[in-house]
Design a protein around this motif. Sequence first.
Motif, PDB file in Angstrom:
ATOM      1  N   TYR A  19       0.841  -1.204   0.000  1.00  0.00           N
ATOM      2  CA  TYR A  19       0.000   0.000   0.000  1.00  0.00           C
ATOM      3  C   TYR A  19       0.865   1.238   0.000  1.00  0.00           C
ATOM      4  CZ  TYR A  19      -3.485  -3.465   1.102  1.00  0.00           C
ATOM      5  OH  TYR A  19      -4.282  -4.578   1.038  1.00  0.00           O
ATOM      6  N   PHE A  20       0.458   2.219  -0.747  1.00  0.00           N
ATOM      7  CA  PHE A  20       1.175   3.481  -0.803  1.00  0.00           C
ATOM      8  C   PHE A  20       0.137   4.595  -0.649  1.00  0.00           C
ATOM      9  CE2 PHE A  20       2.008   6.893  -4.029  1.00  0.00           C
ATOM     10  CZ  PHE A  20       2.873   7.643  -3.246  1.00  0.00           C
ATOM     11  N   THR A  21       0.412   5.510   0.256  1.00  0.00           N
ATOM     12  CA  THR A  21      -0.540   6.601   0.487  1.00  0.00           C
ATOM     13  C   THR A  21       0.088   7.937   0.119  1.00  0.00           C
ATOM     14  OG1 THR A  21      -1.618   5.352   2.244  1.00  0.00           O
ATOM     15  CG2 THR A  21      -1.992   7.733   2.225  1.00  0.00           C
ATOM     16  N   PHE A  22      -0.655   8.756  -0.604  1.00  0.00           N
ATOM     17  CA  PHE A  22      -0.170  10.080  -0.989  1.00  0.00           C
ATOM     18  C   PHE A  22      -1.301  11.087  -0.781  1.00  0.00           C
ATOM     19  CE2 PHE A  22      -2.335  10.645  -5.086  1.00  0.00           C
ATOM     20  CZ  PHE A  22      -2.708   9.341  -5.382  1.00  0.00           C
ATOM     21  N   ALA A  23      -1.005  12.340  -1.099  1.00  0.00           N
ATOM     22  CA  ALA A  23      -1.974  13.427  -0.892  1.00  0.00           C
ATOM     23  C   ALA A  23      -2.442  13.438   0.556  1.00  0.00           C
ATOM     24  CB  ALA A  23      -3.159  13.305  -1.842  1.00  0.00           C
ATOM     25  N   ILE A  24      -1.477  13.221   1.430  1.00  0.00           N
ATOM     26  CA  ILE A  24      -1.795  13.230   2.865  1.00  0.00           C
ATOM     27  C   ILE A  24      -2.032  14.687   3.282  1.00  0.00           C
ATOM     28  CG2 ILE A  24      -0.855  12.718   5.175  1.00  0.00           C
ATOM     29  CD1 ILE A  24       0.790  10.467   3.711  1.00  0.00           C
ATOM     30  N   PRO A  25      -3.120  14.987   4.009  1.00  0.00           N
ATOM     31  CA  PRO A  25      -3.408  16.369   4.374  1.00  0.00           C
ATOM     32  C   PRO A  25      -2.165  17.045   4.966  1.00  0.00           C
ATOM     33  CG  PRO A  25      -5.129  14.903   5.159  1.00  0.00           C
ATOM     34  CD  PRO A  25      -4.055  14.049   4.593  1.00  0.00           C
ATOM     35  N   PRO A  26      -1.882  18.268   4.665  1.00  0.00           N
ATOM     36  CA  PRO A  26      -2.744  19.192   3.901  1.00  0.00           C
ATOM     37  C   PRO A  26      -2.669  19.010   2.388  1.00  0.00           C
ATOM     38  CG  PRO A  26      -0.739  20.320   4.501  1.00  0.00           C
ATOM     39  CD  PRO A  26      -0.626  18.953   5.096  1.00  0.00           C
ATOM     40  N   ASP A  27      -1.824  18.086   1.893  1.00  0.00           N
ATOM     41  CA  ASP A  27      -1.818  17.861   0.437  1.00  0.00           C
ATOM     42  C   ASP A  27      -3.154  17.279  -0.012  1.00  0.00           C
ATOM     43  OD1 ASP A  27       0.709  18.745   0.348  1.00  0.00           O
ATOM     44  OD2 ASP A  27       1.666  16.782  -0.024  1.00  0.00           O
ATOM     45  N   LYS A  28      -3.439  17.459  -1.291  1.00  0.00           N
ATOM     46  CA  LYS A  28      -4.665  16.853  -1.801  1.00  0.00           C
ATOM     47  C   LYS A  28      -4.491  16.451  -3.261  1.00  0.00           C
ATOM     48  CE  LYS A  28      -6.150  21.588  -2.091  1.00  0.00           C
ATOM     49  NZ  LYS A  28      -6.864  22.669  -1.452  1.00  0.00           N
ATOM     50  N   PHE A  29      -5.324  15.537  -3.664  1.00  0.00           N
ATOM     51  CA  PHE A  29      -5.300  15.041  -5.033  1.00  0.00           C
ATOM     52  C   PHE A  29      -6.541  15.611  -5.720  1.00  0.00           C
ATOM     53  CE2 PHE A  29      -6.125  11.348  -8.025  1.00  0.00           C
ATOM     54  CZ  PHE A  29      -5.010  11.564  -8.822  1.00  0.00           C
ATOM     55  N   VAL A  30      -6.299  16.545  -6.660  1.00  0.00           N
ATOM     56  CA  VAL A  30      -7.437  17.197  -7.322  1.00  0.00           C
ATOM     57  C   VAL A  30      -7.875  16.353  -8.525  1.00  0.00           C
ATOM     58  CG1 VAL A  30      -8.314  19.290  -8.410  1.00  0.00           C
ATOM     59  CG2 VAL A  30      -6.577  19.439  -6.597  1.00  0.00           C
ATOM     60  N   LEU A  31      -9.137  16.024  -8.537  1.00  0.00           N
ATOM     61  CA  LEU A  31      -9.663  15.151  -9.586  1.00  0.00           C
ATOM     62  C   LEU A  31     -10.106  15.949 -10.803  1.00  0.00           C
ATOM     63  CD1 LEU A  31     -11.677  12.998  -7.069  1.00  0.00           C
ATOM     64  CD2 LEU A  31      -9.682  12.213  -8.367  1.00  0.00           C
ATOM     65  N   GLU A  32     -10.370  15.239 -11.893  1.00  0.00           N
ATOM     66  CA  GLU A  32     -10.786  15.889 -13.136  1.00  0.00           C
ATOM     67  C   GLU A  32     -12.068  16.714 -12.945  1.00  0.00           C
ATOM     68  OE1 GLU A  32     -11.048  13.007 -16.315  1.00  0.00           O
ATOM     69  OE2 GLU A  32     -10.906  14.587 -17.809  1.00  0.00           O
ATOM     70  N   SER A  33     -12.920  16.258 -12.050  1.00  0.00           N
ATOM     71  CA  SER A  33     -14.176  16.956 -11.795  1.00  0.00           C
ATOM     72  C   SER A  33     -13.948  18.256 -11.034  1.00  0.00           C
ATOM     73  CB  SER A  33     -15.096  16.070 -10.961  1.00  0.00           C
ATOM     74  OG  SER A  33     -14.504  15.839  -9.689  1.00  0.00           O
ATOM     75  N   GLY A  34     -12.730  18.442 -10.507  1.00  0.00           N
ATOM     76  CA  GLY A  34     -12.445  19.614  -9.688  1.00  0.00           C
ATOM     77  C   GLY A  34     -12.551  19.295  -8.202  1.00  0.00           C
ATOM     78  N   GLU A  35     -13.177  18.164  -7.891  1.00  0.00           N
ATOM     79  CA  GLU A  35     -13.272  17.772  -6.484  1.00  0.00           C
ATOM     80  C   GLU A  35     -11.915  17.243  -5.991  1.00  0.00           C
ATOM     81  OE1 GLU A  35     -17.036  16.290  -4.820  1.00  0.00           O
ATOM     82  OE2 GLU A  35     -17.485  15.717  -6.881  1.00  0.00           O
ATOM     83  N   GLU A  36     -11.800  17.154  -4.668  1.00  0.00           N
ATOM     84  CA  GLU A  36     -10.506  16.769  -4.088  1.00  0.00           C
ATOM     85  C   GLU A  36     -10.622  15.515  -3.249  1.00  0.00           C
ATOM     86  OE1 GLU A  36      -9.718  20.246  -1.869  1.00  0.00           O
ATOM     87  OE2 GLU A  36      -9.299  21.471  -3.644  1.00  0.00           O
ATOM     88  N   LEU A  37      -9.500  14.834  -3.149  1.00  0.00           N
ATOM     89  CA  LEU A  37      -9.440  13.604  -2.352  1.00  0.00           C
ATOM     90  C   LEU A  37      -8.161  13.670  -1.533  1.00  0.00           C
ATOM     91  CD1 LEU A  37     -11.320  11.138  -2.218  1.00  0.00           C
ATOM     92  CD2 LEU A  37      -9.943  10.083  -4.013  1.00  0.00           C
TER      93      LEU A  37
END
Lengths: 605, 605
Positions: A19-37
């Motif tokens: 398992y690999f985890t990224f976009a750990i807060p405060p980072d975020k992964f911005v999706l194509e829809s504009g929403e964030e994960l």
Amino acid sequence: MSIVDIKANGSVGIVKTEYFTFAIPPDKFVLESGEELSPVTIAYETYGVLTPERDNAILVCHALSGSAHAAGFHSESDSKPGWWDPMIGPGKALDTNKYFVVCSNVIGGCSGSTGPGSINPKTGKPYGLDFPFVTIRDMVRAQIELMKHLKISQWLCVIGGSMGGMQALEWAVNFPDLIKSAVVISAPPKSDAQQIAFHAVGRHAIFSDPKFSSGNYYDTAQPANGLAVARMLSHITYLSEDSMKQKFGRRLQNESNFKYSVDKEFSVESYLEYQGEKFVNRFDANSYLYITKAIDYFDISRGYANLDEALKNVKAKVLVISFTSDWLYPPRESKKLAFALARQGKNVSYCNINSPYGHDSFLIDYEKMSQLVSGFIKHTYTPGRICPHCYAPEKEIIAGPRIVIPNSIFSSKRIDFDLIVDLIEPNSKVLDLGCGTGSLLCRLEREKQVKGLGIEINEDYIISAVNCGLPVVQADIDEGLSELPEKCFDYVILSMTLQVVKKPALILKEITRIGKKCIVSFPNFGHWRVRTQLLLKGISPVTENLPYTWYDSPNRHFLTLKDFRNLCKSLGIKILKEVPLTKNGETKILPNLFSEEVLYLIANG
Amino acid sequence: MSIVDIKANGSVGIVKTEYFTFAIPPDKFVLESGEELSPVTIAYETYGVLTPERDNAILVCHALSGSAHAAGFHSESDSKPGWWDPMIGPGKALDTNKYFVVCSNVIGGCSGSTGPGSINPKTGKPYGLDFPFVTIRDMVRAQIELMKHLKISQWLCVIGGSMGGMQALEWAVNFPDLIKSAVVISAPPKSDAQQIAFHAVGRHAIFSDPKFSSGNYYDTAQPANGLAVARMLSHITYLSEDSMKQKFGRRLQNESNFKYSVDKEFSVESYLEYQGEKFVNRFDANSYLYITKAIDYFDISRGYANLDEALKNVKAKVLVISFTSDWLYPPRESKKLAFALARQGKNVSYCNINSPYGHDSFLIDYEKMSQLVSGFIKHTYTPGRICPHCYAPEKEIIAGPRIVIPNSIFSSKRIDFDLIVDLIEPNSKVLDLGCGTGSLLCRLEREKQVKGLGIEINEDYIISAVNCGLPVVQADIDEGLSELPEKCFDYVILSMTLQVVKKPALILKEITRIGKKCIVSFPNFGHWRVRTQLLLKGISPVTENLPYTWYDSPNRHFLTLKDFRNLCKSLGIKILKEVPLTKNGETKILPNLFSEEVLYLIANG
């Protein structure tokens, strides 16, 4: 089965999901829809060893219901290997003795990567329908994060079937510098109405299940009935009508006579219900909604004027594979993709493998697919090697069937090939129609550094050519070449093929449209031996160069030099050169009478 | 639209559904399952007038979701005509000026005939799942009761598409004396795995709907969600992939951009949901269960050793129709049915109509179907009429396209036909391969009273032949004749066709296997004009009898009399007669040199 046995069977053995985890807060992964994960976890497995140069990494992308577990076993007691085990392992197509193979679960999924069943850090509860929407491109962008984590700067190859093929195509188009090659299997360039329709019915079944509770069912039980219906339906689309007939027919499950009731009783009903139940136990209904919708959204030309514009970006070599009996993603769409790549001058090969198993063929029918994939990747990895198919074999024996093509008068030494090679300018773009196993193209690439493309109808010849590192697209010349634009090749070669096509006039018009210059050769039906056999013996002629008796000949048309000249004239085609040939080379005397074969250089007048 | 307008448009006008009840207690209707039903009501409609001889009655059988309302309107304000209105009415294929057309709702249905929604006299409540199970045969047996009620002793024709075609076939096989002809459209001889699978998923969706309540939902609301899912799914199987692509493609319903959600948004999704809702408002879920299961049970060979044994019973003339894009009931199954009927020596015609609309074609694409059906029934009704297609037109102009076949040297007067007619013994069984519009077969039927069958690939020729009352089966000779057993014809004719088939040796082997004697004719490639053109001019010959230039010739093989003799020898085929022909008739002098065409009588050695 002990690990020793497993290894002996060409397995990668016991593997572990990581398992690999990224976009750990405060980072975020911005999706194509504009929403964030945030955060995002990726479940993945790796097989084989990365070279110090980090240049042998292959990414395997899974389909709708797949997972990171593509090969090997999770424990010694594990009886079921990963979902693409026959493709991945020592000596297999994705040879773990040579390559470092990675497979990761897509985001939005439910097999370890972040998806609607994961905990929403904002609420401490599973996301459910609050999970942001993910696209195929988002899936790929998450894989890029994994790629960075693994310190791989370019994949040797990205490969996948069905939704996995869509991902491979997404990589090729939108992340062209990050991959050297792509293998797009059983996947169209876009989802179309019927495919969307089947998914829509499945989603409707899930929505209609009262247990769905707007996706907030994680505390209770998931909408198993709706999900089972969705899966049963999809499952039919993965099989061919014929394979279902073979497997089940009208067999009854338990009874020998009809029950005369509305209950299930045919074997195929029990089988589908079993498939539905099995799926419900391993898959999350919300993930099914998200992933099917992501597939429906998929259109590689989205954001571009059209498919061709999208494909302009591609830098990778691409191998497109379809299976003849796939009716969910019909082969003609794969062929369209291949021709669109060819139009853009990309290095593309396409093969429509003859298989009865429907869309699922890429999970069942491994032989030819393995030969294509192994040859394609091998040649991507070591493009410089001498191809044993064209010269005498050296060290390595290539995969794929060995083929002897019945050739013209020049069966041992192709003098006509020498002439063709002489005629062609170095570094030009060449299309070889009916290229066979690619021996001429191979010579042209080596001796004239041409950028070649072959078109061939025979599956085994294509496998051979791909194993030689040549780009060859499977197509029937008789169906026309309308997919190819004007003057897109410097030379089009039609060697010893004119006499077997259905409509020679059409083909000549087509090749002179596509090619700036064209080289055409055919057996001369005006040769004196032919003429005199007919005249004196009164039988349909059989000669060394027309070796078939009248009833088993593949030749459909019998033409002489004069016939060809007349036709060219009537079509407004200029003859730039006429080279009448005998076994000993060019002949100048009474060519229509003495040449056994003839070679023309022609162009649009 | 006023009634006057309606009539002017070839409509039957305002019609009324009628009801007939039988098996009134203490009588009962015993079903195939052994269970009983009493009373039984049949809803039906009739169009046109029964003749005093009661010999012009046609029964129309409906498909899964159809009803008795096949044509016309129920009131002046009714905007939607019956389900097969384009087929039924004055001047239409089922011409109500000539015929008396009857359509009844099947038992088990929900449009007026007794079904699971009817009141169970034992309980005073709707039957629900207590309704006894009905089969296709039971549906037909109920129609027989209606037939008696209408005092019709034999149907001129029973016709139907999909489940309606299954009923027509059931009539032909199990009630052979009650029908003169049958038209089986878009229906296979049995339901197979994929078809059963789609139904099974639909039923599973209904069962899974909590509102289903074991079928006892008549006091509350029916399982609308489950039924809608079932209908949405079926609806996809009724359309072709291509027609869906044309109609919907990837169009979004309301938005111009993606919603990025799991909600419905593609046009095809909205369309399917609308279809589901509409269906739920007019159809009963229990009827859906019963009728789909009756279709799944359907296998016309049930109770017989095999299909051929079942078809031995048939006395009716049969017309089998399929549509090329039907993937639910693929044309190959219809073709199998046609060949099985042919093997049993039945009067059968088969046409695979080229249409893009999938299984629903029989409800959409009327032109060619109408031409076939009208000609077939017209000829069944008045078999003795002189066919204007063969002789000069007399009173009646036949439907169907007019076709001129490019013929041999005998374009105006076919001397070769005279010779063939002379060679054939009266009352023999004759197969004419590549029969065209049937002019030779027609002559043989008239002059030699033969029992003929034609095989032809061209749809328009078949329509023409059927309009001439000739039995013709659509097939590609190049795909072989393995469906036909040994020596099942006294004569097999292959007239001017040998030179265009792919594998002449195979065809010769096949025809001498099937026919006791065979008649073969072809153009002589050894004719002196052919020889000298090639010798002296050095061009591929063009003569009156070989009129094509080398590049547009449909001829694949060029053979001489000697070639043919040699091949026959090597295949062990005996030449019983050789008739070399010129325009003026038989020629005896140096036939290989002077005959333009040749006719052989051959047989297995």
